[in-house]
Scaffold this active site. Sequence first.
Site, PDB file in Angstrom:
ATOM      1  N   LEU A  13       0.876  -1.084   0.093  1.00 19.62           N
ATOM      2  CA  LEU A  13      -0.051  -0.003  -0.143  1.00 19.62           C
ATOM      3  C   LEU A  13       1.004   1.204   0.035  1.00 19.62           C
ATOM      4  CD1 LEU A  13      -2.862  -1.201   2.558  1.00 19.62           C
ATOM      5  CD2 LEU A  13      -2.972  -0.567   0.413  1.00 19.62           C
ATOM      6  N   ASP A  53      14.056   3.399   9.042  1.00 17.41           N
ATOM      7  CA  ASP A  53      13.510   2.256   9.756  1.00 17.41           C
ATOM      8  C   ASP A  53      12.943   2.713  10.891  1.00 17.41           C
ATOM      9  OD1 ASP A  53      13.046   0.183  11.474  1.00 17.41           O
ATOM     10  OD2 ASP A  53      15.028  -0.838  10.938  1.00 17.41           O
ATOM     11  N   ASN A  79       2.643   4.702   7.347  1.00 16.52           N
ATOM     12  CA  ASN A  79       2.137   3.543   6.599  1.00 16.52           C
ATOM     13  C   ASN A  79       3.127   2.222   6.996  1.00 16.52           C
ATOM     14  OD1 ASN A  79       0.925   2.091   4.113  1.00 16.52           O
ATOM     15  ND2 ASN A  79       3.324   1.763   3.992  1.00 16.52           N
ATOM     16  N   TYR A 160      -2.062  -7.229  16.883  1.00 14.50           N
ATOM     17  CA  TYR A 160      -2.350  -6.347  15.721  1.00 14.50           C
ATOM     18  C   TYR A 160      -3.330  -5.361  16.007  1.00 14.50           C
ATOM     19  CZ  TYR A 160      -2.794  -4.668  10.905  1.00 14.50           C
ATOM     20  OH  TYR A 160      -3.132  -4.024   9.710  1.00 14.50           O
ATOM     21  N   LYS A 164      -3.440  -0.977  16.430  1.00 13.55           N
ATOM     22  CA  LYS A 164      -3.958  -0.097  15.416  1.00 13.55           C
ATOM     23  C   LYS A 164      -4.855   0.751  16.297  1.00 13.55           C
ATOM     24  CE  LYS A 164      -1.907  -1.036  11.742  1.00 13.55           C
ATOM     25  NZ  LYS A 164      -0.925  -0.175  10.905  1.00 13.55           N
ATOM     26  N   THR A 193      -1.629  -8.100   0.006  1.00 11.23           N
ATOM     27  CA  THR A 193      -0.384  -7.608   0.010  1.00 11.23           C
ATOM     28  C   THR A 193       0.587  -8.780   1.015  1.00 11.23           C
ATOM     29  OG1 THR A 193      -0.284  -6.639   2.342  1.00 11.23           O
ATOM     30  CG2 THR A 193      -0.810  -5.142   0.393  1.00 11.23           C
TER      31      THR A 193
END
Length: 235
Positions: A13, A53, A79, A160, A164, A193
């Site tokens: 993305l 990084d 991103n 995860y 977020k 992806t």
Amino acid sequence: MTTTLVTGANKGLGLETARRLVAAGHTVYLGSRDPERGRRAAALIGARPVLLDVTDDASVTAAARTVAAEGGLDVLVNNAGVEGRGEGNRVIGPAEVTAAMMRELFETNVFGVVRVLHAFLPLLRRSASPVVVNVSSGLASLAGLTDPSVPAHGYPGVAYPASKTAVNTITVQYAKAFPDLRVNAVEPGFTATDLNGNTGTQTVEEGAEIIVRMARIGRDGPTGGFFDAAGPVPW
Ligand SMILES: NC(=O)c1ccc[n+]([C@@H]2O[C@H](COP(=O)([O-])OP(=O)(O)OC[C@H]3O[C@@H](n4cnc5c(N)ncnc54)[C@H](OP(=O)(O)O)[C@@H]3O)[C@@H](O)[C@H]2O)c1
């Protein structure tokens, strides 16, 4: 002229977002933690490669110094991200997740966002039209995770979604603290992806749509929101 940095932009993305913003006339810094992958991707789309990084203070500081020396920054797209799947592309659930696994994932998805914001904030505050897009996920939504009628409800992972949700909190707090900046979180949708072993159902062109749109909102756009391609997403 608008200058934009996209982190983790050597593929997926991030690369598609960078490609579209170059096409829209932005000067784009393509962030990559690997110099060769970054150079190749940047050459492909006409962006400027920058070694970055998000887990490394020195790397982020050096990238900010480079961008500052070359004229500054208007748009930051946070991103870079990892999902931290296990063997065979398996999502790691509550029975197996450890604090160490979570810390490693938060180092990229959460502390990485703060590290990059901290380093680039002075540059953004000098811009006439500063914009931040934090790439979040539908899995960040506590409304979604607790609603059995929403697909996110069935996602078994811990680290995860928690990372977020933290990105969404960071978005809201920065938006309130810096009203001159437009700071929003976006949900690209389930996109094929490397992050998910290419199991996503959307193309990167579809997934990048909301990232690109929110990167281009300019001074009069919304701030402190959470959006997907269809509009606001419940927190
Ligand atoms: N795909 C989806 O369905 C989906 C849905 C919702 C949200 N998202 C979010 O979208 C963003 C992009 O993900 P993607 O799907 O495009 O995945 P991807 O193809 O795996 O790309 C992730 C990018 O992040 C980079 N990255 C990872 N760790 C990094 C670090 N420490 N420093 C700098 N860059 C780093 C990767 O670089 P390397 O090549 O060096 O590993 C890569 O360029 C992520 O934040 C992800 O959580 C994705």
